[in-house]
Scaffold this motif. Sequence first.
Motif, PDB file in Angstrom:
ATOM      1  N   THR A 181       1.179  -1.428  -0.054  1.00  0.00           N
ATOM      2  CA  THR A 181       0.277   0.159  -0.271  1.00  0.00           C
ATOM      3  C   THR A 181       0.557   1.102   0.222  1.00  0.00           C
ATOM      4  O   THR A 181       1.669   1.720   0.745  1.00  0.00           O
ATOM      5  N   PRO A 182       0.571   1.782  -0.856  1.00  0.00           N
ATOM      6  CA  PRO A 182       1.928   3.236  -0.740  1.00  0.00           C
ATOM      7  C   PRO A 182       1.430   4.100   0.249  1.00  0.00           C
ATOM      8  O   PRO A 182      -0.310   4.274   0.791  1.00  0.00           O
ATOM      9  N   LYS A 183       2.015   4.785   1.167  1.00  0.00           N
ATOM     10  CA  LYS A 183       2.033   5.620   1.875  1.00  0.00           C
ATOM     11  C   LYS A 183       2.058   7.256   1.883  1.00  0.00           C
ATOM     12  O   LYS A 183       0.955   7.924   2.275  1.00  0.00           O
ATOM     13  N   ILE A 184       2.814   7.457   0.843  1.00  0.00           N
ATOM     14  CA  ILE A 184       2.756   8.610  -0.112  1.00  0.00           C
ATOM     15  C   ILE A 184       2.973   8.747  -1.380  1.00  0.00           C
ATOM     16  O   ILE A 184       3.159   8.066  -1.667  1.00  0.00           O
ATOM     17  N   PRO A 185       2.330  10.191  -1.764  1.00  0.00           N
ATOM     18  CA  PRO A 185       2.326  10.312  -3.445  1.00  0.00           C
ATOM     19  C   PRO A 185       3.203   9.567  -3.802  1.00  0.00           C
ATOM     20  O   PRO A 185       3.076   9.437  -5.217  1.00  0.00           O
ATOM     21  N   ALA A 186       5.102   9.763  -3.503  1.00  0.00           N
ATOM     22  CA  ALA A 186       6.054   9.213  -3.801  1.00  0.00           C
ATOM     23  C   ALA A 186       6.103   8.275  -4.434  1.00  0.00           C
ATOM     24  O   ALA A 186       6.837   7.548  -5.330  1.00  0.00           O
ATOM     25  N   ASP A 187       4.980   7.357  -3.552  1.00  0.00           N
ATOM     26  CA  ASP A 187       5.512   5.888  -3.143  1.00  0.00           C
ATOM     27  C   ASP A 187       4.264   5.502  -4.599  1.00  0.00           C
ATOM     28  O   ASP A 187       4.559   4.217  -4.985  1.00  0.00           O
ATOM     29  N   LEU A 188       4.399   6.646  -5.061  1.00  0.00           N
ATOM     30  CA  LEU A 188       3.234   5.269  -6.790  1.00  0.00           C
ATOM     31  C   LEU A 188       4.472   5.617  -7.926  1.00  0.00           C
ATOM     32  O   LEU A 188       3.835   4.781  -8.753  1.00  0.00           O
ATOM     33  N   ALA A 189       5.381   6.257  -7.717  1.00  0.00           N
ATOM     34  CA  ALA A 189       6.473   6.065  -8.932  1.00  0.00           C
ATOM     35  C   ALA A 189       6.676   4.423  -8.931  1.00  0.00           C
ATOM     36  O   ALA A 189       7.060   3.455 -10.207  1.00  0.00           O
ATOM     37  N   GLU A 190       6.848   3.220  -7.489  1.00  0.00           N
ATOM     38  CA  GLU A 190       6.718   2.609  -7.754  1.00  0.00           C
ATOM     39  C   GLU A 190       5.970   0.918  -7.761  1.00  0.00           C
ATOM     40  O   GLU A 190       6.174   0.131  -7.586  1.00  0.00           O
ATOM     41  N   HIS A 191       4.764   1.704  -7.941  1.00  0.00           N
ATOM     42  CA  HIS A 191       2.870   1.513  -8.433  1.00  0.00           C
ATOM     43  C   HIS A 191       2.942   1.432  -9.952  1.00  0.00           C
ATOM     44  O   HIS A 191       3.777   1.322 -10.917  1.00  0.00           O
ATOM     45  N   VAL A 260      -6.929   4.247  -0.870  1.00  0.00           N
ATOM     46  CA  VAL A 260      -5.756   4.307  -0.593  1.00  0.00           C
ATOM     47  C   VAL A 260      -5.056   6.500  -0.595  1.00  0.00           C
ATOM     48  O   VAL A 260      -5.043   6.905  -1.432  1.00  0.00           O
ATOM     49  N   LEU A 261      -4.293   6.715   0.178  1.00  0.00           N
ATOM     50  CA  LEU A 261      -3.094   7.674   0.103  1.00  0.00           C
ATOM     51  C   LEU A 261      -4.366   8.824   0.302  1.00  0.00           C
ATOM     52  O   LEU A 261      -4.475   9.821   0.029  1.00  0.00           O
ATOM     53  N   GLN A 262      -5.759   8.378   1.366  1.00  0.00           N
ATOM     54  CA  GLN A 262      -6.424   9.791   1.757  1.00  0.00           C
ATOM     55  C   GLN A 262      -6.260  10.854   2.386  1.00  0.00           C
ATOM     56  O   GLN A 262      -6.634  11.115   2.591  1.00  0.00           O
ATOM     57  N   GLY A 263      -5.198   9.967   3.421  1.00  0.00           N
ATOM     58  CA  GLY A 263      -4.685  11.684   4.108  1.00  0.00           C
ATOM     59  C   GLY A 263      -4.057  12.546   2.755  1.00  0.00           C
ATOM     60  O   GLY A 263      -3.892  13.470   3.793  1.00  0.00           O
ATOM     61  N   TYR A 264      -3.833  12.153   1.956  1.00  0.00           N
ATOM     62  CA  TYR A 264      -3.553  12.979   0.429  1.00  0.00           C
ATOM     63  C   TYR A 264      -4.357  13.943  -0.650  1.00  0.00           C
ATOM     64  O   TYR A 264      -3.935  14.190  -1.534  1.00  0.00           O
ATOM     65  N   ASN A 265      -5.487  13.241  -0.363  1.00  0.00           N
ATOM     66  CA  ASN A 265      -6.706  13.581  -1.046  1.00  0.00           C
ATOM     67  C   ASN A 265      -6.485  15.361  -1.016  1.00  0.00           C
ATOM     68  O   ASN A 265      -7.433  15.409  -0.183  1.00  0.00           O
ATOM     69  N   PRO A 266      -7.044  15.493  -1.418  1.00  0.00           N
ATOM     70  CA  PRO A 266      -7.409  17.209  -2.022  1.00  0.00           C
ATOM     71  C   PRO A 266      -8.671  17.695  -2.120  1.00  0.00           C
ATOM     72  O   PRO A 266      -8.810  18.354  -1.709  1.00  0.00           O
ATOM     73  N   GLY A 267      -9.629  16.442  -2.076  1.00  0.00           N
ATOM     74  CA  GLY A 267     -10.764  16.310  -1.952  1.00  0.00           C
ATOM     75  C   GLY A 267     -11.692  17.335  -3.358  1.00  0.00           C
ATOM     76  O   GLY A 267     -12.499  17.967  -2.678  1.00  0.00           O
ATOM     77  N   ASP A 268     -10.871  17.191  -4.280  1.00  0.00           N
ATOM     78  CA  ASP A 268     -11.222  17.737  -5.210  1.00  0.00           C
ATOM     79  C   ASP A 268     -12.854  17.171  -5.927  1.00  0.00           C
ATOM     80  O   ASP A 268     -12.355  15.947  -5.175  1.00  0.00           O
TER      81      ASP A 268
END
Length: 319
Positions: A181-191, A260-268
């Motif tokens: 599970t990605p923890k921060i947006p930067a982790d997406l590069a490995e997904h 995932v990454l809901q803590g970084y969801n901008p709510g758009d």
Amino acid sequence: MARFDTNRSAEMEVFVRVVDLGGFTQAARKLRLTPSGVSKLISRLEARLGSRLINRTTRKLTLTEEGRAFYQRAASILAEMEEAEREAASGAAPRGRLTVNSNIPFGMLHVMPLIPRFLEQHPDVTLDLVLTDTLIDLMQERADVAIRVGPLRASRLVARKLGTSRMVVVGAPNYLARFGTPKIPADLAEHRGIGWTFPRSIRGWPFKRGELSEEAMPPPAARASDGEAARRLCLGGVGLARLALFHIGPDIEAGRLVPVLQGYNPGDREDIHAVYVGHTAPLPTRVRAFIDFLAEHVRASDPALKRAGDGTWKLVAGR
């Protein structure tokens, strides 16, 4: 070919009145014209058609064979015109063919379930429903109503808002078990991600960290032509996808997809509109009835996202 300045319906009405009332004088009185004016109109009609319609004598008028045939058709046409005007003026019951275009996810989840009830209420309407994520030209495709999800382009179309939905990054449990599970947006590069076969206005997925905004997106393992195809690829564990809650809410509630990454969801949010051509003339009653029906019955707001302690998620419906 008839001249554009010829008022054919007026000529028809004068002719039918003459026949129904039995003479030029009686028709002139009813139409508030002079007998000579009526006579000139009939003569002009006969000249345009190239046929004599009425044999005139000092005592009575008789129809020629061509006149009888023309009278039957003209009377029928005038009756239909009166009925059409009566229906339009009185807001008649919706009738006729209605063509509706919708993107695939919204059409399947929110429009199709309403169609039986709409047609039951309006049995004289015949509905053509076209589901596609391709942005169509309503005039060219002869569509009455189109459902658009996301930002509206500048156009002369009229838009009526049906709802709004937030966006969520999700993955299937089997994908997350395999790739983590990605923890921060930067982790997406490995997904692995699911992209689109058509260009999108946003180059990457938006995220927010405090006051800072950023974009990140996993390299696509597959691309989809529409939202439903992307959802199915995501359910199959192909990769992560960013989809609208109106589309995948039931999958989240059932555990088939995990946010995932809901803590970084901008709510758009993506707004959902019904768009139609409505500036040049009054809407046909069938179009107005369908748009009103959608506005009343569509429930496109976010489903509840809960779960914490700390299997996280958050986002509360409608807030």
